[in-house]
Scaffold this active site. Structure first.
Site, PDB file in Angstrom:
ATOM      1  N   ASP A  93      -1.651   4.269   1.804  1.00 27.83           N
ATOM      2  CA  ASP A  93      -0.806   3.707   1.127  1.00 27.83           C
ATOM      3  C   ASP A  93      -0.300   4.455  -0.194  1.00 27.83           C
ATOM      4  O   ASP A  93      -0.784   5.708  -0.436  1.00 27.83           O
ATOM      5  CB  ASP A  93      -1.095   2.215   0.594  1.00 27.83           C
ATOM      6  N   GLY A  95       0.223   3.931  -3.485  1.00 24.75           N
ATOM      7  CA  GLY A  95      -0.224   3.497  -4.772  1.00 24.75           C
ATOM      8  C   GLY A  95       0.721   2.378  -5.282  1.00 24.75           C
ATOM      9  O   GLY A  95       0.478   1.929  -6.618  1.00 24.75           O
ATOM     10  N   GLY A  96       1.595   2.008  -4.529  1.00 25.14           N
ATOM     11  CA  GLY A  96       2.583   0.994  -5.077  1.00 25.14           C
ATOM     12  C   GLY A  96       1.852  -0.379  -5.363  1.00 25.14           C
ATOM     13  O   GLY A  96       2.229  -1.146  -6.350  1.00 25.14           O
ATOM     14  N   PHE A  97       0.862  -0.844  -4.702  1.00 22.64           N
ATOM     15  CA  PHE A  97       0.243  -1.970  -4.851  1.00 22.64           C
ATOM     16  C   PHE A  97      -0.352  -2.077  -6.176  1.00 22.64           C
ATOM     17  O   PHE A  97      -0.439  -3.110  -6.908  1.00 22.64           O
ATOM     18  CB  PHE A  97      -0.760  -2.295  -3.802  1.00 22.64           C
ATOM     19  N   GLN A 191      10.658  -5.058   0.474  1.00 24.77           N
ATOM     20  CA  GLN A 191      10.369  -6.045  -0.329  1.00 24.77           C
ATOM     21  C   GLN A 191      11.468  -7.394  -0.536  1.00 24.77           C
ATOM     22  O   GLN A 191      12.242  -7.272   0.442  1.00 24.77           O
ATOM     23  CB  GLN A 191      10.268  -5.247  -1.873  1.00 24.77           C
ATOM     24  N   GLY A 218       4.764  -6.898  -0.172  1.00 29.63           N
ATOM     25  CA  GLY A 218       4.751  -8.173  -1.198  1.00 29.63           C
ATOM     26  C   GLY A 218       4.438  -9.479  -0.640  1.00 29.63           C
ATOM     27  O   GLY A 218       4.883 -10.470  -0.967  1.00 29.63           O
ATOM     28  N   ASP A 268      -3.372  -4.391   7.901  1.00 32.81           N
ATOM     29  CA  ASP A 268      -4.581  -3.852   7.008  1.00 32.81           C
ATOM     30  C   ASP A 268      -5.010  -4.922   6.174  1.00 32.81           C
ATOM     31  O   ASP A 268      -4.256  -5.703   5.825  1.00 32.81           O
ATOM     32  CB  ASP A 268      -4.310  -2.616   6.327  1.00 32.81           C
TER      33      ASP A 268
END
Length: 377
Positions: A93, A95-97, A191, A218, A268
């Site tokens: 991923d 790093g956005g989460f 998103q 999101g 995931d």
């Protein structure tokens, strides 16, 4: 510029579909569940168990790996597969989460995100270009664009601002990825929160940019399941049929079953291992809490018909004892049992789609969960 397509759509039954995604480190059969190895390891499990359970691909976390041990160090040691010993495909991923989950430790603007490390307080900047650079150093087969994920519920103005920013970051991520070697992939992320028109606008903008695959982000961040499924139904018809579709951070077995019915290919989630560490097992009869006293004298296994040895071999009484005693083995066994169940669910869905019996399988699976666990002895 049109990106190469490495996804082969093989079978369809309604909206449900099977396919094969070819990566530099092997083929991923879809629908696929990706176990989460945040820091390059599966908590409580050896890679051998993950592979034996049927996983084709696992997930690593850009934010955590860039902080420790560092992307440059991993690159110098041969990349994630060689560094970790997982010899199959990996997705990272962006790093956005963490833009959402570590909100108290970050500052966000048009350029990117400045994080304050949760480990030592040091400052790190993560831009779309830097995120792609880190993922290329890691050597992951599938990289994700940097995006901003908004926790729901949220104001529409905040949702739209984050969605528009994510589209601009997606374009920058795409440009930064253009020098990647052939075969490696970049997925865009739609998103738009729980607002249908924003979801559609995000999906159209993402398709206009063009990616190897398309993710829906999101969701599973506080909204009811009905809202999540409605947002999938808004986005999927806009996405190219010949590209993989990934629902990020999802989820429960029921979430995945319903999402596959709506055309999703990849998932995931940390639930199988996280819940396993807390005494919860997923089974064809639904979730089972091994901490419950009703298991203390029960010699029966979790599921005598399971194909996974630990599920059909260990007595409930023993698993209960391990959980109540805080023994590490309990967390390991239940994590293993859960990963195996998730992979069995994926296999069964793939088989049902190929046979044209997905709707019957869906009904039977839901009926099994609704029936509940066996009666205590």
């Amino acid at each position: 510029m049109t990106l190469a397509n490495f996804f082969t759509l093989e079978s369809r039954d309604g909206e449900a579909r099977t396919g094969r995604l070819a990566t530099p480190h092997g083929v991923v059969r879809t629908p696929a569940f990706m176990p989460v190895g945040t820091a390059g390891a599966m908590k409580g499990l050896h890679w051998r168990e993950v592979r034996d359970a049927g996983a084709d691909i696992v997930l690593g976390n850009t934010y955590h790996l860039m902080l420790r041990p560092g992307a440059e160090r991993i690159a110098a040691l041969g990349g994630l597969q060689q560094f970790t010993g997982w010899n199959g495909p990996m997705l990272t991923d962006s790093g956005g989460f963490q833009v959402m989950s570590l909100a108290q430790l970050r500052k966000l603007d048009e350029r990117g995100v400045t994080f304050r490390s949760h480990i030592d307080g040091s400052s790190h900047e993560l831009t779309p270009e830097r995120s792609i650079g880190i993922q290329r150093l890691l050597g992951s087969d599938i990289a994700m664009q940097l995006d901003e994920c908004v926790k729901l519920p949220a104001e529409r103005t905040d949702i739209e601002r984050a969605m528009r920013l994510s589209l601009r970051w997606g374009e920058r991520s795409r440009r930064a990825f253009e020098s990647a070697p052939h075969g490696f992939m970049l997925f865009g992320i739609a998103q738009g929160g729980d607002v249908p028109e924003l979801r559609r606008a995000s999906a159209r903008g993402m398709v206009d940019t063009g990616f190897h695959g398309y993710a829906i982000g999101g969701l599973a961040v506080g909204e009811p399941q009905a809202v999540m499924l409605a947002m999938i139904e808004e986005v999927v018809p806009i996405l190219p049929r010949d590209r993989p579709r990934y629902l990020m951070g999802v989820g429960t077995p029921e979430d995945m079953l319903e999402a596959v019915a709506r055309g999703i290919d990849m998932f995931d989630c940390v639930l199988p291992t996280r819940n396993g560490r807390h005494g919860m097992a997923f089974t064809r009869r639904g979730p089972v809490n091994l901490a419950n006293a009703r298991h203390a004298d029960d010699p029966r296994p979790l599921d005598e018909e399971s194909s996974w040895p630990a599920t059909r071999s260990y007595a409930r009484a023993y698993l209960h004892h391990l959980v109540k005693s805080g023994e590490t083995l309990g967390a390991m066994l239940l994590s293993e049992i859960n990963i195996a169940y998730y992979q069995q669910l994926m296999r069964d869905m793939r088989d049902a789609i190929v046979q044209g019996s997905f709707e019957r399988f869906r009904e039977q699976t839901r009926a099994g969960w609704a029936q509940g666990d066996i009666t205590p002895r």
